[in-house]
Write an enzyme that holds these catalytic residues in place. Structure first.
Site, PDB file in Angstrom:
ATOM      1  N   SER A   1      -5.200  10.146   3.988  1.00 37.51           N
ATOM      2  CA  SER A   1      -5.192   9.745   5.393  1.00 37.51           C
ATOM      3  C   SER A   1      -5.048  11.018   6.213  1.00 37.51           C
ATOM      4  O   SER A   1      -4.617  12.055   5.699  1.00 37.51           O
ATOM      5  CB  SER A   1      -3.989   8.845   5.684  1.00 37.51           C
ATOM      6  OG  SER A   1      -3.773   8.712   7.077  1.00 37.51           O
TER       7      SER A   1
ATOM      8  N   TYR B   1       4.979   6.485   4.223  1.00 32.96           N
ATOM      9  CA  TYR B   1       3.516   6.589   4.180  1.00 32.96           C
ATOM     10  C   TYR B   1       3.077   8.043   4.261  1.00 32.96           C
ATOM     11  O   TYR B   1       2.261   8.521   3.470  1.00 32.96           O
ATOM     12  CB  TYR B   1       2.940   5.780   5.343  1.00 32.96           C
ATOM     13  CG  TYR B   1       1.424   5.678   5.377  1.00 32.96           C
ATOM     14  CD1 TYR B   1       0.766   4.630   4.756  1.00 32.96           C
ATOM     15  CD2 TYR B   1       0.665   6.619   6.067  1.00 32.96           C
ATOM     16  CE1 TYR B   1      -0.618   4.525   4.802  1.00 32.96           C
ATOM     17  CE2 TYR B   1      -0.722   6.526   6.119  1.00 32.96           C
ATOM     18  CZ  TYR B   1      -1.353   5.471   5.489  1.00 32.96           C
ATOM     19  OH  TYR B   1      -2.724   5.380   5.543  1.00 32.96           O
TER      20      TYR B   1
HETATM   21  P1  NAD Z   1      -6.101  -3.031   3.433  1.00 24.52           P
HETATM   22  O1  NAD Z   1      -4.751  -3.602   3.659  1.00 24.52           O
HETATM   23  O2  NAD Z   1      -7.288  -3.700   4.016  1.00 24.52           O
HETATM   24  O3  NAD Z   1      -6.353  -2.887   1.852  1.00 24.52           O
HETATM   25  C1  NAD Z   1      -5.374  -2.326   1.003  1.00 24.52           C
HETATM   26  C2  NAD Z   1      -5.442  -3.021  -0.339  1.00 24.52           C
HETATM   27  O4  NAD Z   1      -4.437  -2.455  -1.214  1.00 24.52           O
HETATM   28  C3  NAD Z   1      -5.161  -4.525  -0.239  1.00 24.52           C
HETATM   29  O5  NAD Z   1      -6.192  -5.255  -0.892  1.00 24.52           O
HETATM   30  C4  NAD Z   1      -3.826  -4.656  -0.933  1.00 24.52           C
HETATM   31  O6  NAD Z   1      -3.650  -5.908  -1.584  1.00 24.52           O
HETATM   32  C5  NAD Z   1      -3.864  -3.508  -1.936  1.00 24.52           C
HETATM   33  N1  NAD Z   1      -2.514  -3.213  -2.417  1.00 24.52           N
HETATM   34  C6  NAD Z   1      -1.406  -3.005  -1.667  1.00 24.52           C
HETATM   35  N2  NAD Z   1      -0.330  -2.884  -2.456  1.00 24.52           N
HETATM   36  C7  NAD Z   1      -0.761  -3.018  -3.736  1.00 24.52           C
HETATM   37  C8  NAD Z   1      -0.115  -3.001  -5.010  1.00 24.52           C
HETATM   38  N3  NAD Z   1       1.221  -2.875  -5.112  1.00 24.52           N
HETATM   39  N4  NAD Z   1      -0.861  -3.157  -6.109  1.00 24.52           N
HETATM   40  C9  NAD Z   1      -2.196  -3.345  -6.019  1.00 24.52           C
HETATM   41  N5  NAD Z   1      -2.868  -3.368  -4.846  1.00 24.52           N
HETATM   42  C10 NAD Z   1      -2.144  -3.215  -3.720  1.00 24.52           C
HETATM   43  O7  NAD Z   1      -5.995  -1.510   3.894  1.00 24.52           O
HETATM   44  P2  NAD Z   1      -7.103  -0.399   4.234  1.00 24.52           P
HETATM   45  O8  NAD Z   1      -6.963  -0.090   5.651  1.00 24.52           O
HETATM   46  O9  NAD Z   1      -8.424  -0.739   3.668  1.00 24.52           O
HETATM   47  O10 NAD Z   1      -6.468   0.834   3.443  1.00 24.52           O
HETATM   48  C11 NAD Z   1      -6.979   1.340   2.223  1.00 24.52           C
HETATM   49  C12 NAD Z   1      -6.466   2.760   2.033  1.00 24.52           C
HETATM   50  O11 NAD Z   1      -6.941   3.580   3.089  1.00 24.52           O
HETATM   51  C13 NAD Z   1      -4.943   2.876   2.039  1.00 24.52           C
HETATM   52  O12 NAD Z   1      -4.520   3.810   1.066  1.00 24.52           O
HETATM   53  C14 NAD Z   1      -4.656   3.397   3.425  1.00 24.52           C
HETATM   54  O13 NAD Z   1      -3.468   4.134   3.473  1.00 24.52           O
HETATM   55  C15 NAD Z   1      -5.865   4.284   3.651  1.00 24.52           C
HETATM   56  N6  NAD Z   1      -6.140   4.567   5.045  1.00 24.52           N
HETATM   57  C16 NAD Z   1      -6.419   3.556   5.918  1.00 24.52           C
HETATM   58  C17 NAD Z   1      -6.689   3.876   7.243  1.00 24.52           C
HETATM   59  C18 NAD Z   1      -7.012   2.829   8.253  1.00 24.52           C
HETATM   60  O14 NAD Z   1      -7.072   3.159   9.436  1.00 24.52           O
HETATM   61  N7  NAD Z   1      -7.256   1.591   7.872  1.00 24.52           N
HETATM   62  C19 NAD Z   1      -6.648   5.194   7.674  1.00 24.52           C
HETATM   63  C20 NAD Z   1      -6.349   6.197   6.760  1.00 24.52           C
HETATM   64  C21 NAD Z   1      -6.101   5.856   5.445  1.00 24.52           C
END
Ligand code: NAD
Length: 253
Positions: free
Chosen positions: A135, A148
């Protein structure tokens, strides 16, 4: 080419992970998605023709089993995408300690364990790939996101170390650092902030979330998937240990 290679995407039934999984299928890979074992996650995987691996990444034994099940389901494992994650917002003085432990486990320890257990498979083809979804909070901080931000900073360190260890075997290890992407995770934060700050969701997006960004528009999951697709492709053989920002200009200042 990419055809016939096998990929595991963690957190692959939602948001960025699902977009990456779909894109890798389009690219000709065989793809399994790992997620918490819930009926809805299974349905999403099935609807997209993805093998489903039910696992809780906060548990070490699940990480081991997930690699074994993936190798059995896909007959190998060439590409590991460490994407699963979640957010919790609280000041340090009030931050729940069990939540800290779970976040560090899911977003830092699990990528280490999955890399460790998958290593013999990932190094077999000479074209292996680890893609860590970090991120912009792997570089910079914001208040109230201590676990985080600590996990994501750590994930960048793991990425660089693994890249050094993997180079001789043609296994590349890179991190992607998105700014805000429109996913369920972020939609939830927008709704929360709108409530707590007494703003509309549109105002939270523009004035709070996109305040430090040069481009005032949220990213889409497909934008991250396109970069992941390139990193996974054979063309990217020489890119390793890279920390790739896709952040709307956030860190340019
Ligand atoms: P999201 O919530 O849509 O998806 C995250 C997924 O991870 C979910 O399906 C959830 O069930 C799974 N997960 C969480 N805990 C878990 C566990 N203990 N075991 C197995 N699976 C688990 O989120 P997203 O926005 O798609 O995020 C995906 C990645 O991208 C994350 O690592 C997040 O930190 C990173 N990210 C997101 C953003 C954003 O703006 N959305 C920005 C930077 C980084």
């Amino acid at each position: 080419g990419m055809e016939g290679r096998a990929a595991l995407v963690t957190g692959g039934t939602s948001g960025i992970g699902l977009a990456i999984a779909q894109r890798l299928v389009q690219d000709g890979l065989r793809v399994a998605v790992l997620d918490l074992d819930r009926p809805q996650a299974r349905e999403v995987a099935q609807a997209h023709g993805l093998a489903f691996i039910g696992a809780d990444l906060s548990r070490r034994a699940d990480c081991r089993r997930a690699v074994d099940e993936t190798v059995a389901a896909l007959d190998g494992l060439d590409v590991l995408v460490n994407n699963a994650g979640f957010q919790h917002i609280d000041p340090i003085a009030a931050f729940p300690e069990d939540t800290w432990d779970a976040m560090l486990h899911v977003m830092l320890t699990a990528p280490f364990l999955l890399s460790k257990y998958a290593w013999p498979h990932l190094t077999r083809s000479g074209q292996g790939r680890i893609v860590n979804v970090a991120s912009i909070h792997g570089h910079v901080a914001s208040p109230f996101k201590s676990a985080y931000i600590s996990a994501k900073h750590g994930l960048i360190g793991l990425t660089r170390t693994a890249a050094l260890e993997a180079g001789e075997q043609g296994l590349t290890v890179n991190a992607i650092c998105p700014g805000y992407v429109r996913t369920p995770l972020v939609e939830g934060q927008i709704a929360d902030q709108a409530r707590t700050r007494g703003l509309t969701e549109q105002e939270v997006e523009q004035k709070v979330m996109l305040e430090p960004a040069a481009i005032k528009r949220l990213l889409n999951p497909e934008d991250i998937a396109a970069l992941a697709s390139y990193v996974v492709s054979p063309a990217a053989w020489g890119m390793t240990g890279a920390v790739l920002d896709l952040d709307l200009g956030w860190t340019a200042r």
